[in-house]
Write a protein that holds these residues in place. Structure first.
Motif, short mmCIF file in Angstrom:
data_model
loop_
_atom_site.label_atom_id
_atom_site.label_comp_id
_atom_site.label_asym_id
_atom_site.label_seq_id
_atom_site.Cartn_x
_atom_site.Cartn_y
_atom_site.Cartn_z
N ALA A 1 -1.77 6.67 1.44
CA ALA A 1 -0.95 7.12 2.61
C ALA A 1 0.59 7.42 1.80
CB ALA A 1 -0.49 5.82 3.30
N THR A 2 1.37 7.91 2.56
CA THR A 2 2.85 8.35 2.07
C THR A 2 3.70 7.44 3.17
OG1 THR A 2 2.39 10.20 1.21
CG2 THR A 2 4.60 9.97 1.59
N VAL A 3 4.56 6.52 2.63
CA VAL A 3 5.35 5.74 3.40
C VAL A 3 6.59 5.81 2.95
CG1 VAL A 3 5.65 3.46 4.27
CG2 VAL A 3 3.44 3.96 3.62
N GLY A 4 7.68 6.30 3.54
CA GLY A 4 9.00 6.39 3.24
C GLY A 4 9.05 7.62 2.13
N GLY A 5 8.36 8.49 2.02
CA GLY A 5 8.27 9.39 1.04
C GLY A 5 7.51 9.17 -0.12
N LEU A 6 7.29 7.75 -0.44
CA LEU A 6 6.52 7.42 -1.38
C LEU A 6 5.19 7.49 -1.52
CD1 LEU A 6 7.18 6.22 -4.41
CD2 LEU A 6 7.16 4.01 -3.23
N GLU A 7 4.41 7.89 -2.13
CA GLU A 7 2.78 8.10 -2.26
C GLU A 7 2.33 6.70 -2.82
OE1 GLU A 7 -0.37 11.36 -3.36
OE2 GLU A 7 0.71 10.62 -5.22
N GLN A 8 1.38 6.14 -2.11
CA GLN A 8 0.76 4.81 -2.35
C GLN A 8 -0.64 4.87 -1.85
OE1 GLN A 8 2.95 1.84 0.30
NE2 GLN A 8 4.61 3.59 0.07
N VAL A 9 -1.24 3.77 -2.24
CA VAL A 9 -2.86 3.26 -1.86
C VAL A 9 -2.71 2.09 -1.20
CG1 VAL A 9 -4.93 2.75 -2.67
CG2 VAL A 9 -3.71 4.70 -3.76
N LEU A 10 -3.19 1.78 0.05
CA LEU A 10 -3.34 0.50 0.53
C LEU A 10 -4.66 -0.14 0.33
CD1 LEU A 10 -1.37 1.25 3.85
CD2 LEU A 10 -0.31 0.77 1.76
N GLN A 11 -4.76 -1.44 0.27
CA GLN A 11 -6.15 -1.95 0.29
C GLN A 11 -5.95 -3.46 0.87
OE1 GLN A 11 -9.21 -1.13 -1.40
NE2 GLN A 11 -9.62 -2.62 0.19
N LEU A 12 -6.60 -3.39 2.04
CA LEU A 12 -6.96 -4.50 3.04
C LEU A 12 -7.92 -5.44 2.28
CD1 LEU A 12 -5.64 -2.79 4.86
CD2 LEU A 12 -6.82 -3.86 6.59
N SER A 13 -7.54 -6.85 2.27
CA SER A 13 -8.44 -7.77 1.77
C SER A 13 -8.53 -8.98 2.64
CB SER A 13 -8.01 -8.14 0.26
OG SER A 13 -6.93 -8.92 0.23
N TRP A 14 -9.23 -10.05 2.19
CA TRP A 14 -9.09 -11.34 2.76
C TRP A 14 -7.74 -11.94 2.83
CZ3 TRP A 14 -14.25 -13.74 0.46
CH2 TRP A 14 -15.34 -13.11 1.12
N ASN A 15 -7.03 -11.61 2.03
CA ASN A 15 -5.73 -12.44 1.94
C ASN A 15 -4.54 -11.53 2.65
OD1 ASN A 15 -6.34 -14.28 -0.06
ND2 ASN A 15 -5.99 -12.82 -1.55
N GLY A 16 -4.77 -10.08 3.14
CA GLY A 16 -3.83 -9.40 3.64
C GLY A 16 -4.07 -7.91 3.37
N ASP B 1 -1.55 19.22 4.49
CA ASP B 1 -0.22 18.63 4.84
C ASP B 1 0.00 18.30 5.88
OD1 ASP B 1 -0.16 21.07 5.45
OD2 ASP B 1 1.90 21.84 4.77
N GLU B 2 -1.07 18.27 6.91
CA GLU B 2 -0.83 17.87 8.26
C GLU B 2 -0.53 16.51 8.50
OE1 GLU B 2 -3.15 19.90 11.36
OE2 GLU B 2 -4.26 17.88 11.51
N HIS B 3 0.37 16.25 9.02
CA HIS B 3 1.02 14.83 9.17
C HIS B 3 0.44 14.27 10.39
CE1 HIS B 3 3.71 11.51 8.49
NE2 HIS B 3 3.82 11.49 9.75
N LEU B 4 -0.14 13.03 10.40
CA LEU B 4 -0.69 12.36 11.72
C LEU B 4 -0.52 10.76 11.20
CD1 LEU B 4 -2.26 12.45 14.37
CD2 LEU B 4 -4.23 12.43 13.09
N GLY B 5 0.45 10.31 11.92
CA GLY B 5 0.34 8.78 12.07
C GLY B 5 0.71 8.14 10.58
N GLY B 6 1.73 8.63 9.78
CA GLY B 6 1.82 7.98 8.75
C GLY B 6 1.22 8.56 7.45
N PHE B 7 0.00 9.48 7.54
CA PHE B 7 -0.61 10.10 6.54
C PHE B 7 0.06 11.42 6.10
CE2 PHE B 7 -3.56 7.16 8.69
CZ PHE B 7 -4.10 6.61 7.40
N SER B 8 -0.27 11.98 5.03
CA SER B 8 0.19 13.15 4.59
C SER B 8 -0.72 13.89 3.73
CB SER B 8 1.81 13.00 4.13
OG SER B 8 1.74 12.66 2.81
#
Length: 546
Positions: free
Chosen positions: A337-352, A539-546
């Motif tokens: 995901a790119t959030v606030g212009g910053l590229e990052q990787v999200l990982q969901l786990s049992w903790n959150g 570069d198509e933007h859809l719902g927070g992704f880029s």
């Protein structure tokens, strides 16, 4: 569980309100307890292990209680000695009868698929067939051929197929079956490039990454690792979907084997055992993280998987780049995901959920929302809020992400129990989320979390979003295809057609006019008429992704 409660009610009656002698009351109870405790020693492993061990008790109590009632009625005029001998024989037979069956796993609603113990499984029938792919086969790929579907849930991992339109009158233009063939068990989906697709399956004692021709379904090559994963609920096989990038296929097996293979012939370019790098044990349902391949400025291409912790590898060499902090179990996959212009990787786990810098694994922010299981992928609202699921017990939550002076802030906006995705992923379209609330499709308003409609029973199926036509292309848990309107006004099924048989938890894929579906027994390719499409832009933007 209704049968369990009924069986317990019978036992309460038998102990405290029947007119039987106390030796019979207590003796019957002791025999039933002994039967439930000892019978697993002779059961098929598919019934005696894991959650099925608990399910055996759920099923055994009402069966034994019914046996007790029938014995009490049918032997009431017999002498005491013969009555009690018949009691022992009846309860023993009721227990031994369970040894005659096996389970092919459970449905999304926890129903059990029983078969005779001696009957062949779909995997055994597949292994008995002659033929297969040649290890020296080649896909004859050209570097100019684009990747239509790079892996799990498509380019943005959101199951959206923009730029595509299909015929919706299936009575006049039904999906055209191109081919159908058996496949080894596993819950993998597909990656597609040109006339070739890739998937992951189990074949006996080998976990296999396979390449097939999309036009015919014929095998091209296979790569096998000598490992097997099996558990009673979902059965054998890998849980993740291979990823395509450039001329390589990246696969992650249920026991932790990460491979980089040449897409043309399956040659191993490098391999890692991720459990050795993260120190994780194989979880109860196996590793299910589909590899994420991403390009980061300054570090090149990286392959990320989750195994107790998020791990990143150099895509070219397989060198371990970094391992994130231990995060507990997860059957969800890393998400770019790119959030606030910053590229990052999200990982969901049992903790959150945690956010990582892809270059070095720095934790950018985290949000705690514990859950017993985390399976589905996150989603995004059109204005950049994050949607995360905590399963059937806690529902779906919308959180807002803001950054100020390098500090991240994560705030809950709402939590709803009107849509509770468990292991069927949801999609987002024009201010609404569409997904499965239990076994029933539902739509919620993303502004408020309120439900707009609920309807249509598809079990624990999966779906694709065709945003240009406001359509959901659904594959039900029983393998049926359906077209459902992706509008908030009301539930409307527009068409339905059979596709494959058997429990279907795998995500479908639509690449051009080719629809690919599979489960743990068979796969099929269909041509959907009326297709008009353009390849999605990177570069198509859809719902927070880029």
């Amino acid at each position: 569980f209704g049968g369990l409660l009924g069986g317990l009610a019978v036992m309460i009656w038998w102990l405290f309100f029947s007119r039987a002698a106390w030796v019979e009351r207590l003796g019957a109870l002791a025999l039933m307890i002994a039967g439930i405790a000892l019978t697993p020693q002779i059961l098929h492993p598919s019934i005696a292990t894991g959650m099925m061990g608990l399910m055996f008790t759920v099923y055994a109590v009402p069966v034994l209680s019914l046996t007790l009632v029938l014995w009490a009625v049918l032997t009431r005029h017999l002498p005491d000695g013969r009555r009690r001998l018949a009691l022992v024989a009846s309860l023993v037979l009721a227990c031994v009868g369970w040894a005659l069956v096996r389970s092919d796993g459970i449905s999304g609603a926890a129903g059990t698929d029983f078969e005779w113990r001696w009957s062949s499984t779909a995997e055994e029938e597949l292994l008995a067939q002659a033929g297969g792919a040649s290890a020296e086969g080649t896909a004859a790929l050209s570097s100019a051929v684009p990747v239509e579907w790079p892996g799990f849930r498509g380019p943005q991992r959101n199951s959206s197929v923009p730029g595509t339109q299909i015929a919706t009158d299936w009575s006049a233009s039904p999906p055209e079956e191109l081919w159908r063939r058996p496949i080894g068990p596993g819950w993998s989906s597909f990656a597609v490039r040109g006339d070739f697709f890739y998937t992951h399956e189990q074949r006996g004692e080998e976990e296999v990454v396979s390449c097939y021709r999309a036009s015919t379904g014929e095998p091209v090559w296979q790569h096998a690792d000598p490992v097997r994963f099996w558990e009673a609920n979902a059965g054998a096989g890998p849980r993740s979907t291979p990823a395509l990038s450039g001329g390589r296929v990246y696969s992650f097996g249920a026991t932790g084997v990460l491979n980089a293979l040449d897409a043309e012939d399956g040659t191993v370019l490098w391999a890692r055992n991720v459990t050795e790098d993260t120190g994780a044990e194989v979880p109860g349902w196996g590793f299910a993280s589909s590899p994420l391949v991403m390009q980061s400025e300054g570090v090149g291409e990286t392959v990320l998987v989750h195994a107790g912790a998020l791990a990143a590898y150099d895509a070219a060499t397989g060198e371990l780049r970094w391992v994130g902090p231990e995060s507990g179990g997860s059957y969800s996959s890393p998400h770019h995901a790119t959030v606030g212009g910053l590229e990052q990787v999200l990982q969901l786990s049992w903790n959150g959920v945690r956010s990582f810098a892809p270059s070095d694994g720095t934790v950018l922010w985290e949000y705690e929302w514990p859950s017993a299981t985390r399976i589905v992928q996150p989603g995004w609202t059109e204005d950049g809020d994050l949607l995360i699921s905590a399963g059937e017990s806690k529902g779906l939550r919308r959180v807002a992400l803001t950054q100020s002076s390098g500090e991240w802030k994560v705030e809950e906006r709402w939590t709803t129990h009107r849509l509770k995705p468990y292991f069927s992923d949801f999609v987002v379209h024009q201010g609404h989320a569409y997904g499965f609330d239990g076994s029933i499709l539902a739509c919620i308003d993303l502004e408020t979390g309120e439900r707009r409609w609920k309807g249509g029973r598809y079990g624990s199926g999966q779906m694709l979003l065709l945003p240009d036509q406001h359509l959901l292309l659904v594959i039900s848990e029983k393998g049926e295809l359906a077209l459902v309107s992706a509008t908030p006004d009301a539930y409307a099924e527009l068409a339905r057609a059979p596709a494959i048989e058997g429990k279907t938890w795998n995500h479908p894929v639509l690449a051009g006019d080719l629809l690919l579906v599979r489960n743990g027994e068979e796969m099929a390719g269909f041509r959907l008429s009326g297709i008009g499409s353009r390849p999605p832009r990177r570069d198509e933007h859809l719902g927070g992704f880029s």
